[in-house]
Design a protein around this motif. Structure first.
Motif, PDB file in Angstrom:
ATOM      1  N   ALA A  61       8.644   2.188  -0.442  1.00 16.26           N
ATOM      2  CA  ALA A  61       8.244   1.217   0.588  1.00 16.26           C
ATOM      3  C   ALA A  61       8.874   1.584   1.930  1.00 16.26           C
ATOM      4  CB  ALA A  61       8.639  -0.197   0.178  1.00 16.26           C
ATOM      5  N   LYS A  70      -0.503   2.576   6.249  1.00 18.31           N
ATOM      6  CA  LYS A  70      -1.032   1.220   6.134  1.00 18.31           C
ATOM      7  C   LYS A  70      -1.683   1.057   4.770  1.00 18.31           C
ATOM      8  CE  LYS A  70      -0.254   0.484  10.555  1.00 18.31           C
ATOM      9  NZ  LYS A  70       1.122   0.408  10.875  1.00 18.31           N
ATOM     10  N   GLY A  71      -1.834  -0.163   4.334  1.00 18.73           N
ATOM     11  CA  GLY A  71      -2.509  -0.425   3.075  1.00 18.73           C
ATOM     12  C   GLY A  71      -1.521  -0.754   1.970  1.00 18.73           C
ATOM     13  N   LYS A  72      -2.069  -1.032   0.819  1.00 19.24           N
ATOM     14  CA  LYS A  72      -1.254  -1.469  -0.308  1.00 19.24           C
ATOM     15  C   LYS A  72      -0.615  -0.316  -1.063  1.00 19.24           C
ATOM     16  CE  LYS A  72      -3.948  -5.626  -0.980  1.00 19.24           C
ATOM     17  NZ  LYS A  72      -4.731  -6.435  -1.881  1.00 19.24           N
ATOM     18  N   SER A  73      -1.241   0.845  -1.044  1.00 21.73           N
ATOM     19  CA  SER A  73      -0.733   1.971  -1.825  1.00 21.73           C
ATOM     20  C   SER A  73       0.395   2.687  -1.094  1.00 21.73           C
ATOM     21  CB  SER A  73      -1.849   2.968  -2.119  1.00 21.73           C
ATOM     22  OG  SER A  73      -1.329   4.082  -2.806  1.00 21.73           O
ATOM     23  N   THR A  74       1.501   2.846  -1.788  1.00 25.52           N
ATOM     24  CA  THR A  74       2.622   3.612  -1.253  1.00 25.52           C
ATOM     25  C   THR A  74       2.718   4.967  -1.963  1.00 25.52           C
ATOM     26  OG1 THR A  74       4.143   2.556  -2.812  1.00 25.52           O
ATOM     27  CG2 THR A  74       3.941   1.559  -0.614  1.00 25.52           C
TER      28      THR A  74
END
Length: 130
Positions: A61, A70-74
């Motif tokens: 994170a 950006k976005g949910k996937s790290t």
């Protein structure tokens, strides 16, 4: 057919020179990519790694925030962080040097064919992973 960019970067990161060269051939041939597009993919990949090298990043994170993803996937940040930890500063700096040399070679410094420049580049980058 062509291959997605991460197939090439994963082959390089695993140290598989033969597979990395095969992926470059597929990207240039059936994938119809220009050599400078392939170089841009590799430069972005290693620029992320270098951005995390020495940074106060403790988890994926933090890495995603540092990279501005950006976005949910790290997941891309997780991959870059793991690679930065394995390469270290010296390996990251060497990779950037290889990329810079390939850039000037592709722009006419050498008389090598573009495909050969990229083959040498991916072999050097994959060798860093061994």
């Amino acid at each position: 057919g062509g291959v997605p960019p991460w197939d090439l970067t994963d082959a390089i990161d695993s140290g598989d020179i033969g597979l990395a060269i095969e992926r470059v051939h597929r990207m240039l041939g059936a994938g119809s990519m220009h050599s400078l597009q392939v170089l841009a993919i590799l430069t972005t990949h290693f620029r992320r790694i270098l951005a995390l090298e020495g940074a106060d990043v403790r988890n994926e994170a933090d890495a995603a925030a540092r990279l501005g993803l950006k976005g949910k996937s790290t997941f891309p940040a997780k991959k870059a962080l793991g690679r930065a930890n394995r390469l270290g500063y010296d390996g990251s700096a060497q990779a950037i040097g290889f990329l810079a040399q390939a850039d000037v070679d592709l722009r006419g410094k050498t008389a090598w064919p573009e495909e050969l420049v990229l083959e040498v580049l991916v072999a050097r980058l994959a060798r860093l992973s061994r």
